[in-house]
Motif scaffolding. Structure first.
Motif, PDB file in Angstrom:
ATOM      1  N   GLU A 190     -13.945  20.588  -7.483  1.00 25.00           N
ATOM      2  CA  GLU A 190     -13.488  21.424  -6.364  1.00 25.00           C
ATOM      3  C   GLU A 190     -14.598  21.749  -5.372  1.00 25.00           C
ATOM      4  OE1 GLU A 190     -13.769  25.873  -8.358  1.00 25.00           O
ATOM      5  OE2 GLU A 190     -11.866  24.818  -8.377  1.00 25.00           O
ATOM      6  N   ASN A 191     -15.856  21.609  -5.770  1.00 29.28           N
ATOM      7  CA  ASN A 191     -16.972  21.868  -4.863  1.00 29.28           C
ATOM      8  C   ASN A 191     -17.288  20.678  -3.960  1.00 29.28           C
ATOM      9  OD1 ASN A 191     -17.426  24.483  -5.900  1.00 29.28           O
ATOM     10  ND2 ASN A 191     -18.547  23.598  -7.618  1.00 29.28           N
ATOM     11  N   LYS A 192     -16.816  19.480  -4.322  1.00 28.51           N
ATOM     12  CA  LYS A 192     -17.095  18.287  -3.526  1.00 28.51           C
ATOM     13  C   LYS A 192     -15.858  17.732  -2.826  1.00 28.51           C
ATOM     14  CE  LYS A 192     -21.023  16.634  -6.203  1.00 28.51           C
ATOM     15  NZ  LYS A 192     -21.559  15.514  -6.974  1.00 28.51           N
ATOM     16  N   SER A 193     -14.727  17.819  -3.490  1.00 30.61           N
ATOM     17  CA  SER A 193     -13.503  17.218  -2.971  1.00 30.61           C
ATOM     18  C   SER A 193     -12.948  18.000  -1.786  1.00 30.61           C
ATOM     19  CB  SER A 193     -12.438  17.145  -4.068  1.00 30.61           C
ATOM     20  OG  SER A 193     -11.249  16.588  -3.558  1.00 30.61           O
ATOM     21  N   ILE A 194     -12.332  17.307  -0.862  1.00 28.30           N
ATOM     22  CA  ILE A 194     -11.651  17.961   0.248  1.00 28.30           C
ATOM     23  C   ILE A 194     -10.194  18.242  -0.089  1.00 28.30           C
ATOM     24  CG2 ILE A 194     -13.154  16.963   1.991  1.00 28.30           C
ATOM     25  CD1 ILE A 194     -10.739  15.020   2.562  1.00 28.30           C
ATOM     26  N   PHE A 195      -9.740  17.738  -1.241  1.00 25.26           N
ATOM     27  CA  PHE A 195      -8.349  17.915  -1.650  1.00 25.26           C
ATOM     28  C   PHE A 195      -8.197  19.204  -2.441  1.00 25.26           C
ATOM     29  CE2 PHE A 195      -9.012  13.281  -1.308  1.00 25.26           C
ATOM     30  CZ  PHE A 195      -8.179  13.063  -0.220  1.00 25.26           C
ATOM     31  N   ALA A 196      -7.045  19.851  -2.290  1.00 16.64           N
ATOM     32  CA  ALA A 196      -6.804  21.147  -2.918  1.00 16.64           C
ATOM     33  C   ALA A 196      -6.552  21.053  -4.414  1.00 16.64           C
ATOM     34  CB  ALA A 196      -5.623  21.837  -2.241  1.00 16.64           C
ATOM     35  N   SER A 197      -6.148  19.878  -4.902  1.00 15.85           N
ATOM     36  CA  SER A 197      -5.765  19.741  -6.302  1.00 15.85           C
ATOM     37  C   SER A 197      -6.108  18.344  -6.809  1.00 15.85           C
ATOM     38  CB  SER A 197      -4.257  19.981  -6.430  1.00 15.85           C
ATOM     39  OG  SER A 197      -3.791  19.628  -7.705  1.00 15.85           O
ATOM     40  N   PRO A 198      -6.336  18.193  -8.114  1.00 14.90           N
ATOM     41  CA  PRO A 198      -6.565  16.859  -8.674  1.00 14.90           C
ATOM     42  C   PRO A 198      -5.261  16.066  -8.860  1.00 14.90           C
ATOM     43  CG  PRO A 198      -6.737  18.488 -10.401  1.00 14.90           C
ATOM     44  CD  PRO A 198      -6.561  19.244  -9.110  1.00 14.90           C
ATOM     45  N   ILE A 199      -4.129  16.716  -8.671  1.00 18.00           N
ATOM     46  CA  ILE A 199      -2.827  16.070  -8.833  1.00 18.00           C
ATOM     47  C   ILE A 199      -2.295  15.664  -7.462  1.00 18.00           C
ATOM     48  CG2 ILE A 199      -0.446  16.414  -9.603  1.00 18.00           C
ATOM     49  CD1 ILE A 199      -1.586  18.512 -11.577  1.00 18.00           C
ATOM     50  N   SER A 200      -1.812  14.436  -7.364  1.00 19.86           N
ATOM     51  CA  SER A 200      -1.248  13.964  -6.092  1.00 19.86           C
ATOM     52  C   SER A 200      -0.086  13.016  -6.370  1.00 19.86           C
ATOM     53  CB  SER A 200      -2.319  13.276  -5.243  1.00 19.86           C
ATOM     54  OG  SER A 200      -2.852  12.174  -5.911  1.00 19.86           O
ATOM     55  N   PRO A 201       0.816  12.894  -5.404  1.00 19.26           N
ATOM     56  CA  PRO A 201       1.955  11.980  -5.579  1.00 19.26           C
ATOM     57  C   PRO A 201       1.539  10.530  -5.382  1.00 19.26           C
ATOM     58  CG  PRO A 201       2.089  13.017  -3.453  1.00 19.26           C
ATOM     59  CD  PRO A 201       0.924  13.645  -4.162  1.00 19.26           C
ATOM     60  N   VAL A 202       2.323   9.619  -5.948  1.00 17.21           N
ATOM     61  CA  VAL A 202       2.128   8.179  -5.763  1.00 17.21           C
ATOM     62  C   VAL A 202       3.370   7.629  -5.064  1.00 17.21           C
ATOM     63  CG1 VAL A 202       1.958   5.937  -6.921  1.00 17.21           C
ATOM     64  CG2 VAL A 202       0.670   7.885  -7.789  1.00 17.21           C
ATOM     65  N   VAL A 203       3.158   7.011  -3.922  1.00 13.64           N
ATOM     66  CA  VAL A 203       4.215   6.263  -3.239  1.00 13.64           C
ATOM     67  C   VAL A 203       3.580   4.918  -2.918  1.00 13.64           C
ATOM     68  CG1 VAL A 203       5.741   6.126  -1.241  1.00 13.64           C
ATOM     69  CG2 VAL A 203       5.195   8.345  -2.249  1.00 13.64           C
ATOM     70  N   ARG A 204       4.055   3.864  -3.571  1.00 14.50           N
ATOM     71  CA  ARG A 204       3.407   2.558  -3.470  1.00 14.50           C
ATOM     72  C   ARG A 204       4.462   1.492  -3.242  1.00 14.50           C
ATOM     73  NH1 ARG A 204       0.188   2.787  -8.200  1.00 14.50           N
ATOM     74  NH2 ARG A 204      -1.626   3.455  -7.072  1.00 14.50           N
ATOM     75  N   PHE A 205       4.140   0.502  -2.413  1.00 17.54           N
ATOM     76  CA  PHE A 205       5.053  -0.624  -2.176  1.00 17.54           C
ATOM     77  C   PHE A 205       4.253  -1.912  -2.008  1.00 17.54           C
ATOM     78  CE2 PHE A 205       4.022   1.257   1.857  1.00 17.54           C
ATOM     79  CZ  PHE A 205       3.754   0.186   2.686  1.00 17.54           C
ATOM     80  N   TYR A 206       4.816  -3.015  -2.485  1.00 15.43           N
ATOM     81  CA  TYR A 206       4.183  -4.322  -2.341  1.00 15.43           C
ATOM     82  C   TYR A 206       5.223  -5.378  -2.025  1.00 15.43           C
ATOM     83  CZ  TYR A 206      -0.200  -2.499  -4.023  1.00 15.43           C
ATOM     84  OH  TYR A 206      -1.364  -1.780  -4.122  1.00 15.43           O
ATOM     85  N   PHE A 207       4.839  -6.304  -1.154  1.00 15.88           N
ATOM     86  CA  PHE A 207       5.724  -7.413  -0.761  1.00 15.88           C
ATOM     87  C   PHE A 207       5.076  -8.741  -1.039  1.00 15.88           C
ATOM     88  CE2 PHE A 207       6.811  -3.783   1.839  1.00 15.88           C
ATOM     89  CZ  PHE A 207       8.170  -3.726   1.657  1.00 15.88           C
ATOM     90  N   GLY A 224       0.814  -1.193   0.000  1.00 16.03           N
ATOM     91  CA  GLY A 224       0.000   0.000   0.000  1.00 16.03           C
ATOM     92  C   GLY A 224       0.846   1.239   0.000  1.00 16.03           C
ATOM     93  N   GLY A 225       0.391   2.259   0.715  1.00 15.96           N
ATOM     94  CA  GLY A 225       1.110   3.516   0.777  1.00 15.96           C
ATOM     95  C   GLY A 225       0.877   4.201   2.111  1.00 15.96           C
ATOM     96  N   PHE A 226       1.616   5.266   2.341  1.00 17.95           N
ATOM     97  CA  PHE A 226       1.464   6.039   3.564  1.00 17.95           C
ATOM     98  C   PHE A 226       1.848   7.479   3.282  1.00 17.95           C
ATOM     99  CE2 PHE A 226       5.739   4.430   3.432  1.00 17.95           C
ATOM    100  CZ  PHE A 226       6.514   5.531   3.786  1.00 17.95           C
ATOM    101  N   THR A 227       1.424   8.364   4.177  1.00 19.53           N
ATOM    102  CA  THR A 227       1.799   9.770   4.072  1.00 19.53           C
ATOM    103  C   THR A 227       1.977  10.333   5.468  1.00 19.53           C
ATOM    104  OG1 THR A 227       1.220  11.894   3.097  1.00 19.53           O
ATOM    105  CG2 THR A 227      -0.578  10.615   3.999  1.00 19.53           C
ATOM    106  N   ALA A 228       2.883  11.282   5.603  1.00 20.30           N
ATOM    107  CA  ALA A 228       3.114  11.957   6.877  1.00 20.30           C
ATOM    108  C   ALA A 228       3.664  13.345   6.592  1.00 20.30           C
ATOM    109  CB  ALA A 228       4.076  11.173   7.742  1.00 20.30           C
ATOM    110  N   ASN A 229       3.107  14.331   7.272  1.00 23.01           N
ATOM    111  CA  ASN A 229       3.561  15.704   7.146  1.00 23.01           C
ATOM    112  C   ASN A 229       3.352  16.379   8.490  1.00 23.01           C
ATOM    113  OD1 ASN A 229       4.391  18.171   5.925  1.00 23.01           O
ATOM    114  ND2 ASN A 229       2.242  18.747   5.695  1.00 23.01           N
ATOM    115  N   PHE A 230       4.385  17.043   8.974  1.00 16.84           N
ATOM    116  CA  PHE A 230       4.296  17.730  10.258  1.00 16.84           C
ATOM    117  C   PHE A 230       4.799  19.158  10.077  1.00 16.84           C
ATOM    118  CE2 PHE A 230       4.978  13.231  11.064  1.00 16.84           C
ATOM    119  CZ  PHE A 230       3.876  12.945  11.846  1.00 16.84           C
ATOM    120  N   GLY A 231       4.231  20.075  10.819  1.00 13.37           N
ATOM    121  CA  GLY A 231       4.600  21.492  10.698  1.00 13.37           C
ATOM    122  C   GLY A 231       3.356  22.332  10.875  1.00 13.37           C
TER     123      GLY A 231
END
Length: 161
Positions: free
Chosen positions: A144-161, A32-39
């Protein structure tokens, strides 16, 4: 004679099913994937998934997701479900399509709350090195009226074992 035939048939059927199960699970990958941002904004997310690798470079799977975000006095909890399609090329690129459905709860610390849900269809490309993929994706259903995300573009970080 009927009992013997039935017993042999059932034994043979169980043997075939057991053999197919082991072949099936050999082609299943978890990750799967994960995300983390602090600040100024805190964001923590996890999205476990499982895919089945077909022999021709295609993979199909499903996933779940959770994302927590906090900005000033505003918090968001997002739950999601996903259907994942992947195609691995011979030259290291992975093309993806993810149909996600999001369920979000946005609230302020003074008690105001808004619930929303919306679909997303992400089309992406990533560079895949072994078990990890890093790339970008675009939500073709972005509103943009329904989504909670600021942009339609997002990064992909994916891993599988």
């Amino acid at each position: 004679m009927k009992k013997l035939f039935l017993l042999l048939f059932l034994g043979f059927s169980i043997s075939i099913v057991a053999q197919q199960k082991s072949d099936f699970w050999d082609n299943v990958k978890f990750g799967g994937g994960f995300t983390a941002n602090f600040g100024n904004q805190t964001t923590i997310g996890i999205s476990p998934s499982a895919i089945y690798n077909f022999e021709n470079g295609f993979a199909l799977g499903a996933g779940l997701g959770y994302l927590y975000s906090e900005i000033n006095d505003f918090t968001t909890n997002v739950y999601s479900t996903s259907i994942i399609g992947l195609y691995q090329t011979n030259f290291g690129f992975q093309f993806s399509t993810d149909f996600d459905y999001y369920f979000a709860n946005q609230s302020t610390f003074n008690g105001n709350s808004v619930n929303t849900n919306f679909p997303a269809l992400h089309l992406g490309v990533a560079y895949n090195q072994g078990r990890f993929a890093l790339g970008i994706r675009y939500d073709v259903l972005y509103d943009e009226n329904k989504s909670i995300f600021a942009s339609p573009i997002s990064p992909v970080v994916r891993f599988y074992f």
